[in-house]
Scaffold this active site. Structure first.
Site, PDB file in Angstrom:
ATOM      1  N   CYS A  62       0.840  -1.172   0.024  1.00  0.00           N
ATOM      2  CA  CYS A  62       0.007   0.169   0.142  1.00  0.00           C
ATOM      3  C   CYS A  62       0.670   1.176  -0.053  1.00  0.00           C
ATOM      4  O   CYS A  62       0.110   2.450  -0.330  1.00  0.00           O
ATOM      5  CB  CYS A  62      -0.927  -0.083   1.133  1.00  0.00           C
ATOM      6  N   ARG A  80      -5.324   5.296  -3.531  1.00  0.00           N
ATOM      7  CA  ARG A  80      -6.203   3.964  -3.887  1.00  0.00           C
ATOM      8  C   ARG A  80      -6.246   3.206  -2.514  1.00  0.00           C
ATOM      9  O   ARG A  80      -7.342   2.457  -2.519  1.00  0.00           O
ATOM     10  CB  ARG A  80      -4.935   3.139  -4.621  1.00  0.00           C
TER      11      ARG A  80
END
Length: 325
Positions: free
Chosen positions: A180, A221
């Site tokens: 991430c 995201r």
């Protein structure tokens, strides 16, 4: 992916680095070292191919990622082909070999170095610091969007899990992991930029384009996936999605669509766009990109013509001198 994979990839990165050092020393000392550099780099490429093939079960069964599984399946044979091409004379692959060494030295400390204690001082694992910083920024984006999930401890022991309570009382956790943070993509671009021969100021400009964009896109995201999955906003075609991914929990559908489909396909498009922007700052990267395409297709490509990119950086021409009366 485990101690064996960690050991293998460290050996591979060190071999790539050794090949780069041997090649550099040979060129600058006036001695012939190309055979030794070629053999070392060839061994590194073979090891790199084995690493990618070994990672396929991890990407497919644990990460349930079509994109990363496909890339690993392609990566193994492509690396073996690179080993053959380099050994038989395609010396431009030395640049890509140097790039992989730099990528490894950036990425692997975060992936493999654990927390340590020195003289009573506890130092967190590098991955913990990066993941928790990413978690905080992701949480801020989520809060701006009007949501407030609980922040709890992740299975790794980091404060990096957003816990959502669904309308039916079901608890759904979204874990913030190393992927991430965008570190993998940042390492790739940093390695490519470092490997080419170009002035430092243009390399720094290229990094200034790539790194911030990658990090910002990744935290957005991650926030998008957390909001979509935490609120079950994409509960579409449940039976088909569960069948394709081999899942049975209907609460996973929104996560699988938002992360494994939308985000990963979007990441491919985003990386292509970032590559275009970076190459405009650093045209020397075209050589590496053309080598990568050659490994994938077996044919040479002219990206300069195909993408209307400059092969050399634009240089301001001095004005012609005029004769005075």
């Amino acid at each position: 992916m485990g101690p064996l994979s960690d050991t293998l990839i460290w050996v591979v990165v060190l071999l790539f680095a050794a090949a780069g050092v041997i090649e550099w020393y040979g060129r600058h000392s006036g001695t012939e070292r190309m055979d030794a550099a070629r053999t070392t780099a060839t061994a590194a490429w073979i090891g790199f191919g084995l690493f990618w093939l070994n990672s396929v079960p991890f990407w497919w069964f644990e990460q349930q990622s079509f994109v990363e599984t496909l890339l690993a399946l392609i990566g193994g044979p492509a690396c073996f082909y690179a080993a053959y091409e380099l050994y038989t004379g395609r010396t431009t692959l030395f640049v890509l070999s140097r790039a992989i060494a730099v990528m490894g030295f950036i990425y692997l400390p975060f992936e493999t170095i654990p927390a340590i204690t020195v003289s009573g001082l506890s130092l967190p694992a590098p991955r913990q610091y990066l993941i928790e910083v990413t978690t905080v920024i992701t949480g801020w984006i989520i809060s701006v969007a009007g949501y407030s999930p609980a922040l709890v401890e992740s299975p790794e022991g980091f404060m990096a899990t957003y816990q959502w309570t669904l309308s039916d009382g079901h608890i759904y956790n979204i874990y913030i992991v190393l992927a991430c943070t965008g570190l993998g993509s940042i390492a790739v671009f940093s390695g490519l930029i470092a490997a080419v021969k170009a002035p430092l100021n243009r390399k720094l400009r290229a990094l200034a384009v790539a790194v911030p964009i990658i990090f910002v896109l990744n935290v957005f995201r991650t926030a998008f996936i957390s909001i979509a999955a935490g609120n079950q906003l994409m509960d579409w075609f449940s039976e088909a999605i569960l069948f394709v991914f081999g899942e049975t929990d209907p609460h996973r559908v929104s996560f699988l669509i938002s992360d494994r489909i939308i985000s990963q396909l979007g990441a491919v498009v985003a990386l292509m766009a970032i590559t275009y922007l970076v190459v405009r700052e650093l045209p020397e990267l075209l050589t590496i990109l053309e080598d990568i395409l050659y490994l994938l297709t077996g044919e040479d490509h002219d990206l300069q013509a195909a993408l209307d990119l400059p092969r050399e950086p634009a240089v301001e021409q001095p004005e012609a001198a005029t004769e005075s009366d």
